[in-house]
Write a protein that holds these residues in place. Sequence first.
Motif, PDB file in Angstrom:
ATOM      1  N   CYS A   5       0.860  -1.181   0.000  1.00  0.00           N
ATOM      2  CA  CYS A   5       0.000   0.000   0.000  1.00  0.00           C
ATOM      3  C   CYS A   5       0.894   1.228   0.000  1.00  0.00           C
ATOM      4  O   CYS A   5       1.814   1.318   0.813  1.00  0.00           O
ATOM      5  N   VAL A   6       0.636   2.144  -0.928  1.00  0.00           N
ATOM      6  CA  VAL A   6       1.476   3.333  -1.038  1.00  0.00           C
ATOM      7  C   VAL A   6       0.616   4.588  -1.168  1.00  0.00           C
ATOM      8  O   VAL A   6      -0.503   4.530  -1.654  1.00  0.00           O
ATOM      9  N   MET A   7       1.173   5.698  -0.732  1.00  0.00           N
ATOM     10  CA  MET A   7       0.524   6.989  -0.913  1.00  0.00           C
ATOM     11  C   MET A   7       1.017   7.564  -2.231  1.00  0.00           C
ATOM     12  O   MET A   7       2.218   7.598  -2.484  1.00  0.00           O
ATOM     13  N   THR A   8       0.094   8.031  -3.069  1.00  0.00           N
ATOM     14  CA  THR A   8       0.476   8.601  -4.353  1.00  0.00           C
ATOM     15  C   THR A   8       0.253  10.106  -4.412  1.00  0.00           C
ATOM     16  O   THR A   8       0.763  10.760  -5.312  1.00  0.00           O
ATOM     17  N   TRP A   9      -0.529  10.645  -3.489  1.00  0.00           N
ATOM     18  CA  TRP A   9      -0.865  12.068  -3.518  1.00  0.00           C
ATOM     19  C   TRP A   9      -1.419  12.456  -2.155  1.00  0.00           C
ATOM     20  O   TRP A   9      -2.034  11.641  -1.483  1.00  0.00           O
ATOM     21  N   ASN A  10      -1.179  13.697  -1.754  1.00  0.00           N
ATOM     22  CA  ASN A  10      -1.835  14.209  -0.551  1.00  0.00           C
ATOM     23  C   ASN A  10      -1.894  15.716  -0.601  1.00  0.00           C
ATOM     24  O   ASN A  10      -1.041  16.381  -1.186  1.00  0.00           O
ATOM     25  N   SER A  11      -2.950  16.242  -0.013  1.00  0.00           N
ATOM     26  CA  SER A  11      -3.145  17.682   0.064  1.00  0.00           C
ATOM     27  C   SER A  11      -4.073  17.961   1.234  1.00  0.00           C
ATOM     28  O   SER A  11      -5.201  17.475   1.261  1.00  0.00           O
ATOM     29  N   GLY A  12      -3.585  18.711   2.197  1.00  0.00           N
ATOM     30  CA  GLY A  12      -4.384  18.988   3.390  1.00  0.00           C
ATOM     31  C   GLY A  12      -4.685  17.700   4.119  1.00  0.00           C
ATOM     32  O   GLY A  12      -3.794  16.938   4.454  1.00  0.00           O
ATOM     33  N   ASN A  13      -5.967  17.442   4.355  1.00  0.00           N
ATOM     34  CA  ASN A  13      -6.376  16.204   5.035  1.00  0.00           C
ATOM     35  C   ASN A  13      -6.727  15.078   4.060  1.00  0.00           C
ATOM     36  O   ASN A  13      -7.204  14.039   4.474  1.00  0.00           O
ATOM     37  N   PHE A  14      -6.509  15.293   2.767  1.00  0.00           N
ATOM     38  CA  PHE A  14      -6.839  14.294   1.756  1.00  0.00           C
ATOM     39  C   PHE A  14      -5.593  13.557   1.294  1.00  0.00           C
ATOM     40  O   PHE A  14      -4.518  14.136   1.198  1.00  0.00           O
ATOM     41  N   CYS A  15      -5.762  12.274   0.991  1.00  0.00           N
ATOM     42  CA  CYS A  15      -4.681  11.465   0.440  1.00  0.00           C
ATOM     43  C   CYS A  15      -5.244  10.497  -0.583  1.00  0.00           C
ATOM     44  O   CYS A  15      -6.413  10.119  -0.521  1.00  0.00           O
ATOM     45  N   SER A  16      -4.384  10.100  -1.486  1.00  0.00           N
ATOM     46  CA  SER A  16      -4.712   9.037  -2.421  1.00  0.00           C
ATOM     47  C   SER A  16      -3.735   7.901  -2.161  1.00  0.00           C
ATOM     48  O   SER A  16      -2.523   8.122  -2.080  1.00  0.00           O
ATOM     49  N   LEU A  17      -4.272   6.703  -2.021  1.00  0.00           N
ATOM     50  CA  LEU A  17      -3.465   5.515  -1.774  1.00  0.00           C
ATOM     51  C   LEU A  17      -3.742   4.500  -2.872  1.00  0.00           C
ATOM     52  O   LEU A  17      -4.831   4.479  -3.444  1.00  0.00           O
ATOM     53  N   ALA A  18      -2.778   3.656  -3.128  1.00  0.00           N
ATOM     54  CA  ALA A  18      -2.961   2.550  -4.062  1.00  0.00           C
ATOM     55  C   ALA A  18      -2.476   1.288  -3.361  1.00  0.00           C
ATOM     56  O   ALA A  18      -1.417   1.282  -2.739  1.00  0.00           O
ATOM     57  N   ALA A  19      -3.271   0.231  -3.453  1.00  0.00           N
ATOM     58  CA  ALA A  19      -2.923  -1.027  -2.780  1.00  0.00           C
ATOM     59  C   ALA A  19      -3.070  -2.184  -3.764  1.00  0.00           C
ATOM     60  O   ALA A  19      -3.946  -2.179  -4.625  1.00  0.00           O
ATOM     61  N   SER A  20      -2.210  -3.176  -3.608  1.00  0.00           N
ATOM     62  CA  SER A  20      -2.253  -4.350  -4.477  1.00  0.00           C
ATOM     63  C   SER A  20      -1.465  -5.480  -3.837  1.00  0.00           C
ATOM     64  O   SER A  20      -0.610  -5.255  -2.988  1.00  0.00           O
TER      65      SER A  20
END
Length: 147
Positions: free
Chosen positions: A90-105
């Motif tokens: 699982c990795v973080m690909t983006w974040n801004s403020g309290n938001f994040c985008s994660l991708a898991a596989s």
Amino acid sequence: MYSPNRAKQIEFVTQHLKEGGIFVFVEKFRAVDENDYARREWQKDFGFKARYFPQEEIEKKKTDVLKTMFNNEVTLEEMFHATGTHFNHCVMTWNSGNFCSLAASNNRENLNLYISQMAAPAIPNEYVYEASLYQANTDYAPTLQQK
């Protein structure tokens, strides 16, 4: 499915994920420190939203939407534990403020290929709070392995 029970939500969706597939999450997370969370919300409301929305709309959204949203948010640590019950990576690909985008596989190669095709996020530095987790042009999967 409004609930902070990410493990159950992930379990429901993974039933439909193909072998080696990638589950992408984009959501708002609670900060460990409530003051940090509040400062990021303030920054978003007055440093960004105020450029595009009247103050009464910002306040109405806080009342109508954000309280329900907050009650169903989890921390990044809780999310990593929840993803770890179903995925090896699982990795973080983006974040801004309290938001994040994660991708898991469960397929490290697919995940790395996916990440390698992404451009660096175009987020002003003052909105990035988890910068140490995003390292452009590297092998992401080992950085935040689960299990």
